[in-house]
Design a protein around this motif. Structure first.
Motif, PDB file in Angstrom:
ATOM      1  N   VAL A 174       0.641  -1.658  -0.251  1.00 25.23           N
ATOM      2  CA  VAL A 174       0.368  -0.115   0.092  1.00 25.23           C
ATOM      3  C   VAL A 174       0.462   1.566   0.168  1.00 25.23           C
ATOM      4  CG1 VAL A 174      -1.565   1.348   1.159  1.00 25.23           C
ATOM      5  CG2 VAL A 174      -1.957  -0.952   0.964  1.00 25.23           C
ATOM      6  N   MET A 175       0.537   2.557  -0.822  1.00 25.08           N
ATOM      7  CA  MET A 175       1.366   3.245  -1.091  1.00 25.08           C
ATOM      8  C   MET A 175       0.615   4.300  -0.070  1.00 25.08           C
ATOM      9  SD  MET A 175       2.634   4.564  -4.382  1.00 25.08           S
ATOM     10  CE  MET A 175       3.595   5.498  -3.903  1.00 25.08           C
ATOM     11  N   SER A 176       0.953   5.219   1.165  1.00 28.72           N
ATOM     12  CA  SER A 176       0.175   5.857   1.689  1.00 28.72           C
ATOM     13  C   SER A 176       0.050   7.046   1.286  1.00 28.72           C
ATOM     14  CB  SER A 176       1.007   6.525   3.041  1.00 28.72           C
ATOM     15  OG  SER A 176       1.763   6.911   3.032  1.00 28.72           O
ATOM     16  N   TYR A 177      -1.163   8.337   1.599  1.00 27.32           N
ATOM     17  CA  TYR A 177      -2.037   9.211   1.416  1.00 27.32           C
ATOM     18  C   TYR A 177      -0.499  10.510   0.618  1.00 27.32           C
ATOM     19  CZ  TYR A 177      -4.536  13.251   0.290  1.00 27.32           C
ATOM     20  OH  TYR A 177      -5.052  14.301  -0.698  1.00 27.32           O
ATOM     21  N   GLY A 178       0.703  10.227   2.247  1.00 23.36           N
ATOM     22  CA  GLY A 178       2.073  11.205   1.871  1.00 23.36           C
ATOM     23  C   GLY A 178       3.021  10.476   0.972  1.00 23.36           C
ATOM     24  N   ALA A 179       2.409   9.482   0.859  1.00 23.24           N
ATOM     25  CA  ALA A 179       3.217   8.724  -0.055  1.00 23.24           C
ATOM     26  C   ALA A 179       3.154   9.336  -1.589  1.00 23.24           C
ATOM     27  CB  ALA A 179       3.809   7.539  -0.266  1.00 23.24           C
ATOM     28  N   LEU A 180       1.746   9.309  -1.600  1.00 20.38           N
ATOM     29  CA  LEU A 180       1.204   8.799  -3.324  1.00 20.38           C
ATOM     30  C   LEU A 180       1.498  10.855  -3.335  1.00 20.38           C
ATOM     31  CD1 LEU A 180      -1.870   7.098  -3.209  1.00 20.38           C
ATOM     32  CD2 LEU A 180       0.388   6.981  -4.953  1.00 20.38           C
ATOM     33  N   GLN A 181       0.838  11.001  -2.182  1.00 17.36           N
ATOM     34  CA  GLN A 181       1.676  13.456  -2.745  1.00 17.36           C
ATOM     35  C   GLN A 181       2.749  13.209  -3.074  1.00 17.36           C
ATOM     36  OE1 GLN A 181      -1.516  15.199  -2.464  1.00 17.36           O
ATOM     37  NE2 GLN A 181      -1.360  15.810  -0.774  1.00 17.36           N
ATOM     38  N   ARG A 182       4.191  12.705  -2.018  1.00 17.71           N
ATOM     39  CA  ARG A 182       4.755  13.288  -2.776  1.00 17.71           C
ATOM     40  C   ARG A 182       5.416  12.287  -4.179  1.00 17.71           C
ATOM     41  NH1 ARG A 182       5.541  11.493   3.228  1.00 17.71           N
ATOM     42  NH2 ARG A 182       5.785   9.146   2.449  1.00 17.71           N
ATOM     43  N   ARG A 183       5.177  11.197  -4.262  1.00 14.31           N
ATOM     44  CA  ARG A 183       5.606  11.073  -5.393  1.00 14.31           C
ATOM     45  C   ARG A 183       4.904  11.808  -6.773  1.00 14.31           C
ATOM     46  NH1 ARG A 183       9.349   9.387  -8.848  1.00 14.31           N
ATOM     47  NH2 ARG A 183       8.589   7.157 -10.384  1.00 14.31           N
TER      48      ARG A 183
END
Length: 832
Positions: free
Chosen positions: A249-258
């Motif tokens: 799972v990509m967290s919301y924060g990780a998705l934001q950064r990527r």
């Protein structure tokens, strides 16, 4: 309805798919059709990529007939029924269609299938029926069933029906993660991508745990899971539940950064944790305003962000797919982290198509750029770079506003405010200005500058609302509020202007010879507004008790004065008319003049199309308030019994602004009409601006490098033309104001002269504007009234002759034709 399949496919096992014409159904058909006979069930107006039979699942007879049709063609033995058809929306509300289609439709289908030999009933459920976990935890099929909103609740209720109504049919319940591919995404992810692409303020805030996330599954992997389920249909338990999704799972924060890196090239996208209460209030307000803010695609879409979604922002769905591996031999081949570049590429390659595919309302600039055949990506990059550069060059403005915030916080004890309420108001306002201005140091939070401006407006009004007796507090709040508002929204770049409006379109309106929003055009209005401001503040000081007297060189208090020592100005501004307002009316006038000055300096020479709402507000502050000022002058001698000299000065300054403001209003009205004819959403154009017809013109005349005499001529003469006829009309109006002194008129006759004189002056001054020449015809009935009044109210012979003569003269000069050589687009047809 497609024809029956050829006999060569008769030996292949039969698979029936409900909702076959949908996105998932098409993928599953592609995965099955080589080895199975696939027949789709869908609504009459839908056609799948296979033989399709029309059905209405909510009608038991329709379901029975559809299955009979299939049996007549393919027999009664069915390898698998894949049930995809379902109702879904993202409002969070319990809609009747959930029960009618999802629950009732499934019951009808299972009841009809009892007459057939079905090897496996496979239901497309959702992992959201389970209780969510916490970041770092995985959930499996034993996780309790605790759906949290309407859609998964209907899915859980449908599964209960399946267990009750399946009879001897084996069932498989697939609890599926959020679906995606390179072109279409689950709604939550699609809106997250869209917010980042637009740099919407929502892309920088999140009301939940940034480490929370949700499992997803690629459409190809989901189709493969269904294929495996069909292949292994006879090897599974009678009742089986299997979670399907990517285990990582990509967290919301990780998705934001990527996503920030992929879309904008930024390595570390900043995301602030927003309090849930504030986020819920914002979502509620957006939903409440939706009926008056039509979406750009006219699809009737409602705002995506909803309070129920805010409440679930911490929910974490990271799944254990051990059972899928063990029972189906299924393993996802795709990973969202690896597919994000392709998703972003799809978005950038065809932004509008991507928005439509994901049913996300596109921003106005995207629609407009697409319609203008503009390179959307190039426009976005160019506009963003220019905006950021301007913001960085003007960082001094938010820094100064931070200082102004500290000034407001410390002002009450330093200046000795006598009002506790005003003191706490300034302290709270100062804290908000300080915090919000700090956020606006980042260009990403530029829209918050309007919130700072709103606080500044309150700071200017607060001394009047609390009737402060402190002159220092009144002066301080007026000055500081004006400074804060100026630094917030006058300093460029002005936030809230549509990208396509900023980067494309003309400065001079089509068919015009100059920009009505030029600085030369606005300076006369601003200068006159300062006259009104200073007079109003002086009068407000008397009303608030900051001074003991108000100056009036000409008029006494009159017979109705409560104190014989009072002059006309003092009597008028303390009259029942003035005191009818809940706050000092002179102070309210000062506030209006100050707001007029500030709205006069906001925006560029293109604001007639980049900020239409501001032009209309500017016009409202001038034209209607000018009429109110004239009305107040009219009632002074009639109802109060005396004059206020300073009020006359103020009214004259307000009246003189009217002709200078009208051409910008006309240009904005023409622009809005053109955009409406072009099919643009009128409310969006009004708020955010738009491009316009014509090339990228520049108004070279809007320069202060010209000789002073040239600049003064343009300031005083832009959009204005004098004529001897209007001069005569003005002289008649002025004469009528003083017939009490010149002719000795009294009573109703004098009141009528005063009323008619004021109206004639208003009409004549307004008609000085080229675009308002037609207004002069209003003086024709006023001239006729001048002819009649001496007979109606018993004037003497001299007064009668003068009144009749002036009335006839006014009618004659008002009917004479005018010639305007300046071009105002298609408005010239109204100039006669």
């Amino acid at each position: 309805m497609a024809a029956a399949p050829q006999q060569t496919t008769a030996k292949k096992p039969l698979v029936i798919i409900t909702g076959a014409a949908g996105n998932v159904g098409s993928a599953i058909i592609g995965a099955l059709k080589d080895d199975y006979r696939v027949v789709g069930l869908d609504l009459p107006d839908k056609q799948a990529d296979c033989e399709t039979v029309a059905v209405d699942l909510t009608d038991p007879r329709s379901v029975e007939q559809a299955l009979k049709t299939i049996a007549d063609r393919h027999g009664r033995e069915i390898a698998a029924v894949i049930h995809l058809a379902a109702y879904f929306d993202f409002t969070g509300e319990k809609k009747p269609l959930y029960d009618k289609i999802n629950v009732g439709g499934t019951r009808n289908l299972l009841a009809a299938l009892q007459a057939y030999a079905v090897e496996r009933f496979i239901y497309a459920g959702t992992m959201l029926v389970h209780r969510p976990g916490k970041p770092g935890e995985r959930i499996d099929e034993t996780q309790p069933i605790e759906p949290k909103w309407a859609y998964p609740t209907s899915k859980a209720e449908t599964e209960a029906v399946i267990r009750q109504e399946r009879g001897s049919i084996p069932v498989l319940l697939l609890h599926i993660a959020g679906l995606y591919d390179e072109r279409s995404l689950i709604p939550t992810l699609a809106h997250q991508v869209a917010h980042l692409y637009e740099r919407d303020i929502k892309s920088y805030v999140y009301p939940g745990d940034l480490e929370a996330g949700q499992s997803v599954v690629h459409k190809e992997d989901l189709a493969a899971a269904f294929r495996q389920a069909v292949d292994k249909r006879n090897e599974l338990p009678e009742e089986a539940v299997i979670l399907i999704g990517e285990p990582e799972v990509m967290s919301y924060g990780a998705l934001q950064r990527r996503l920030g890196q992929l879309i904008h090239g930024e390595q570390d996208w900043p995301t602030l944790r927003l309090p849930k209460a504030l986020a819920s209030a914002g979502a509620w307000a957006e939903a409440a305003l939706e009926p008056v803010i039509p979406d750009a695609l006219d699809q009737g879409e409602e705002p995506f962000e909803r309070p129920f979604l805010v409440a679930m922002a911490d929910d974490h769905y990271e799944i254990d797919i051990g059972r899928a591996r063990r029972l189906l031999g299924w393993e996802p081949r795709h990973r969202l982290a690896d597919r994000l570049p392709g998703i972003v590429e799809s978005l950038k390659r065809d932004p509008l198509g991507w928005y439509k595919a994901n049913r996300v309302t596109p921003p106005p600039w995207l629609l407009e750029a697409q319609e203008e055949a503009t390179d959307v990506e190039a426009l976005r990059r160019q506009g963003e770079q220019r905006y950021r550069g301007t913001h960085e060059r003007n960082l001094w403005a938010p820094f100064l506003n931070m200082a102004m915030g500290t000034w407001l916080i410390t002002a009450p004890p330093l200046l000795g405010y006598q009002s506790t309420a005003l003191a706490w108001s300034d302290i709270a306002s100062g804290v908000l200005v300080l915090l919000l201005s700090t956020l606006t140091l980042s260009w990403r939070f530029a829209p918050l500058r309007w919130a700072v401006a709103a606080i500044a407006l309150w700071v200017m009004l607060a001394p009047l609302v609390f009737w402060t007796t402190s002159a220092a507090a009144y002066a301080n709040d007026t000055l500081v509020g004006a400074i804060v508002l100026s630094l917030a929204v006058v300093v460029r770049p002005v936030p809230g202007v549509a990208l396509v409006a900023r980067e494309t379109g003309p400065t001079i309106p089509p068919g015009w010879e100059f920009s009505p929003s030029s600085w030369h055009q606005r300076l006369a209005i601003i200068a006159l507004a300062f006259v009104g401001l200073y007079v109003s503040r002086y009068l407000a000081a008397y009303q608030l008790g900051h001074s003991d007297s108000a100056w009036d060189p000409f008029f006494s208090g009159g017979p109705q004065a409560p104190d014989p020592t009072m002059n006309g100005t003092e009597v008028v501004i303390t009259s029942a008319v003035s005191e009818a307002f809940p706050i000092p009316d002179a102070g309210l006038g000062a506030f209006a003049y100050l707001l007029e000055i500030l709205t006069g300096v906001i925006g560029s020479s293109r604001r007639w199309r980049t900020m239409p709402w501001l032009v209309l507000l500017f016009g409202i502050l001038i034209v209607p308030l000018g009429v109110v000022s004239i009305g107040f002058i009219i009632i002074q001698p009639i109802f109060i019994g005396t004059w206020c000299f300073l009020c006359l000065v103020q009214a004259a300054a307000m009246l003189a602004q009217i002709p200078y403001s009208l051409d910008e209003l006309v240009a904005t009205g023409q622009f809005l009409a053109r955009r409406k004819r072009a099919g643009r959403p009128l409310l969006r154009v009004l708020i955010f601006g738009d491009t316009d017809e014509g090339g990228p013109q520049r108004d070279e005349g809007d320069s202060f490098a010209l000789p002073p005499g040239t600049i003064l001529g343009r300031v005083l003469g832009s959009g204005i033309s004098w004529s001897w006829e209007l001069g005569v009309s003005l002289a008649i109006g002025l004469w009528l104001l003083f017939t009490r002194s010149t002719l000795g008129n009294a009573g109703t006759l004098a009141d009528m002269d005063h009323l008619l004189g004021s109206l004639i002056l208003t009409v004549a001054v307004t008609a000085l504007a080229d675009v308002a020449k037609i207004v002069r015809y209003l003086n024709v009935p006023l001239g006729a009234a001048l002819v009649v009044t001496p007979f109606a109210f018993g004037a003497d012979s001299l007064a009668t002759v003068i009144s009749v003569g002036l009335g006839l003269l006014l009618i004659w000069v008002s009917l004479r034709p005018v010639t305007v050589t300046v071009r105002y687009g298609d408005w010239n047809r109204f100039i006669r």
